[in-house]
Write an enzyme that holds these catalytic residues in place. Structure first.
Site, PDB file in Angstrom:
ATOM      1  N   ARG A   1      -1.734  -2.985   4.204  1.00 26.21           N
ATOM      2  CA  ARG A   1      -1.483  -2.960   2.762  1.00 26.21           C
ATOM      3  C   ARG A   1      -0.584  -1.770   2.455  1.00 26.21           C
ATOM      4  O   ARG A   1      -0.816  -0.662   2.931  1.00 26.21           O
ATOM      5  CB  ARG A   1      -2.794  -2.845   2.001  1.00 26.21           C
TER       6      ARG A   1
ATOM      7  N   MET B   1       3.912  -1.813  -2.129  1.00 27.43           N
ATOM      8  CA  MET B   1       4.431  -2.942  -2.878  1.00 27.43           C
ATOM      9  C   MET B   1       4.179  -4.278  -2.178  1.00 27.43           C
ATOM     10  O   MET B   1       4.557  -5.315  -2.706  1.00 27.43           O
ATOM     11  CB  MET B   1       5.939  -2.766  -3.124  1.00 27.43           C
TER      12      MET B   1
ATOM     13  N   LYS C   1       4.781 -10.486   5.524  1.00 29.02           N
ATOM     14  CA  LYS C   1       4.690  -9.507   4.441  1.00 29.02           C
ATOM     15  C   LYS C   1       4.950 -10.222   3.124  1.00 29.02           C
ATOM     16  O   LYS C   1       5.970 -10.905   2.970  1.00 29.02           O
ATOM     17  CB  LYS C   1       5.701  -8.382   4.648  1.00 29.02           C
TER      18      LYS C   1
ATOM     19  N   ASP D   1      12.597   6.415   4.576  1.00 29.90           N
ATOM     20  CA  ASP D   1      11.144   6.628   4.513  1.00 29.90           C
ATOM     21  C   ASP D   1      10.562   6.734   5.923  1.00 29.90           C
ATOM     22  O   ASP D   1       9.582   6.071   6.253  1.00 29.90           O
ATOM     23  CB  ASP D   1      10.474   5.493   3.731  1.00 29.90           C
TER      24      ASP D   1
END
Length: 612
Positions: free
Chosen positions: A20, A23, A41, A144
């Site tokens: 999880r 988004m 996803k 990221d």
């Protein structure tokens, strides 16, 4: 009996939830067509009504699908599913079908052992950098990088995931406080990300430096009570060497880590390959780059290189010399010398002095005569001085110049320097051509190493005039401006340069600058596709799709016609799309089963109408 599994796109069966994120949710899945296990996803249903999140998710699929590398989690397919919420409203829910990685994340690995052995930390970081080196070449910046986005397979192979999400968020100009879906993670933000500046590949390398620091020490370079506090540290506080928290970290690995964490992006590693080379040098015991050593020294890391044992050698033993005494000490003791007699007569002494004086005078005369003869002979033997003319060496190669000088009984002394002359040819000499010099003299000459090289500046996104000025500042010129129908930049802003940014070229080289025309071509291959996909494709081109439903025997939602398909139009133009709609059924006609009878009332006769 258990309920039938949910199927997406007619082939992907959804299984258990395995992850999880901010988004999206990730499920284990099964590709019924190819019979393989996959990961699916899906955008979280509570975000499905937000057009910004829909756009970001769709762009992730487009960005990540273009990457094909062993260190990147592969994207197999993408699509959209229609769901109904609690209120009965219909929403589009996009999904991405990915490679299923049987393993654990680096975050889970750190949870098991707090920190890694330096050798393992280097190996993990090298895997991440291999993925980044490839993605950066493909024009995709991750934005990221963190342990949770790095997978380790059961065999120890590194795979980076979640490519494209951060880039999509950046494209919508979101900041850390603009939405609950932050741009990057505070502990791994580069200073330029924290300050809301433009992000490029070097930002990923800073985040990778943060990741390496955590793998070595079990903690991130900066901590704080809030994301804002941590971001403040990234901007204004220097990190400490990892060896402070882990004695196993050597000075060279300290320096490499700290060089990746330099605040000024122009002073840290400029590409993933430089970072990789230094880590490989640490691993094999070779010297790291001078830039990394400098960053380490400024931050207080050890400046000595950690060499492997094989480089050590046993010392040569010192030879102890006997003590050397002074001459006076050696001969001050004369007790062992024979005694000198004193019984020589006075006459003998006088005769001896006379003979000695005569012999001395004779010896001096002979020496003078020999000296005069030698000087006369040698002076007569001096060769005549031979002068030669220095040949013109300009335009010759180094070998040709050396041979030409040798033929003139001259010596050559070459050096190299940048110059506009043809590379490998002589452009300067001393003495000059035609000058008279003695034979065996040395002539110095300089060979051209080619024109001076400069790095092409990154002018992407700049207005054309500003880009031309930036190129001129480093000695380059614009060969031509080329208009490109690309919605990625505003009109008259730079899309790319040829040669590309950061390539090394000769000073004075003409650079082709491609700028956005402010127009875009309407695709001509959209008919027959689903309306949702077509709307998404037009939106990505910065066009405004206008849906027009028409009755058709095609499946509902199928695109029948796209106005002006194939035409080039201004960005932001409306595009009318005709979409199939199932026609309404015709009214039902009831046929009577018997002949209507007449009814007589008084003097009137009434006949019911058909079907009455």
């Amino acid at each position: 009996m258990s309920a039938a599994p949910r199927v997406l796109g007619g082939r992907y069966e959804i299984g258990d939830l395995i992850g999880r994120g901010g988004m999206a949710d990730v499920y284990i899945g099964h590709d019924a067509r190819l019979g393989r296990q996959v990961a699916i996803k899906m955008l979280r249903s509570d975000l499905a009504r937000d057009p910004n999140f829909l756009t970001r998710f769709r762009r992730e699929a487009q960005s990540a699908a273009s990457l094909n590398h062993p260190n990147v989690v592969a994207i197999f397919d993408s699509g959209e599913d229609e769901v109904v919420d609690a209120s009965g409203a219909h929403h589009t829910l996009p999904f991405i079908v990915m490679e299923f990685v049987d393993g654990k994340t680096l975050r889970q690995r750190l949870a098991e052992s707090t920190r890694l052995d330096p050798a393992e930390a280097i190996a993990m970081t090298q895997g991440v950098l291999e993925a980044l080196a490839y993605s950066h070449r493909m024009g995709i910046v991750h934005r990221d990088i963190k342990p949770a986005n790095v997978m380790i397979t059961a065999s120890g192979h590194v795979k980076v995931m979640d490519f494209g999400i951060a880039r999509a968020i950046a494209d919508t100009a979101a900041t850390m406080t603009a939405t609950s879906s932050v741009v990057g993670t505070a502990q791994y933000l580069s200073p330029e990300q924290a300050q809301g500046q433009t992000v490029d590949a070097r930002s990923d390398l800073y985040s990778t430096g943060c990741l390496l620091f955590e793998l070595l020490t079990g903690r991130t370079p900066f901590t704080g009570d809030s994301a804002v506090a941590i971001a403040y540290h990234h901007v204004g506080e220097a990190p400490q060497p990892p060896s402070i928290w882990n004695n196993a970290v050597g000075g060279d690995l300290d320096a490499v880590t700290l060089h990746a964490l330099v605040k000024d992006r122009a002073a840290r590693y400029q590409d993933a390959r430089e970072f990789l080379d230094d880590l490989e040098a640490v691993r094999t015991g070779r010297p790291i780059s001078a830039a990394a050593l400098g960053s380490g020294a400024l931050a207080g890391a050890a400046t000595t290189q950690t060499l492997p044992a094989g480089y050590a050698g046993s010392g040569v033993p010192t030879v102890v010399q006997p003590r050397v005494t002074a001459r006076s000490q050696r001969y001050e003791d004369t007790a062992g010398l024979p005694a000198v007699g004193h019984d020589v007569s006075e006459r003998q002494r006088r005769d001896g002095r006379g003979r000695a004086a005569f012999m001395t005078v004779l010896a001096l005369l002979l020496l003078a005569l020999v000296g005069w003869a030698a000087v006369s002979w040698f002076s007569n033997q001096q060769p005549d001085v031979v002068m030669v003319s220095v040949p013109d060496l300009k335009g010759m190669t180094e070998i040709q110049a050396m041979n030409t000088l040798s033929a003139k009984n001259l010596k050559g002394d070459s050096s190299e320097a940048p110059n506009d002359a043809k590379q490998g040819t002589v452009f300067q000499q001393d003495p000059a051509a035609g000058q008279q010099v003695r034979e065996s003299s040395t002539v110095k000459f300089v060979v051209s190493s080619g024109p001076e090289s400069v790095s092409v500046p990154d002018v992407t996104g700049m207005p054309k005039d500003q880009a031309q000025s930036a190129l001129g500042d480093v000695g380059l010129k614009v060969s031509q401006f080329v208009l490109v129908d690309d919605p990625g930049q505003e009109k008259d802003h730079v899309i790319e340069t040829i040669p590309a940014a950061r390539e090394s070229v000769a000073k004075g080289t003409g650079i082709e600058v491609r700028i956005a025309s402010g127009k875009v071509k309407i695709p001509d291959n959209l008919v027959g596709q689903d309306w949702a996909l077509v709307a998404n494709a037009l939106s990505d081109l910065k066009l405004v799709p206008k849906k027009q439903e028409v009755d058709s025997d095609k499946p509902s939602g199928t695109v029948l016609e796209v106005a002006h398909a194939g035409d080039v139009v201004a960005v932001g133009s409306d595009v009318v799309v005709k979409v199939a709609r199932t026609p309404a059924p015709p009214p039902v006609t009831v046929t009577p089963t018997s002949t209507p009878t007449s009814t007589t009332t008084g003097t009137e006769t009434t006949t019911p109408p058909p079907g009455g």
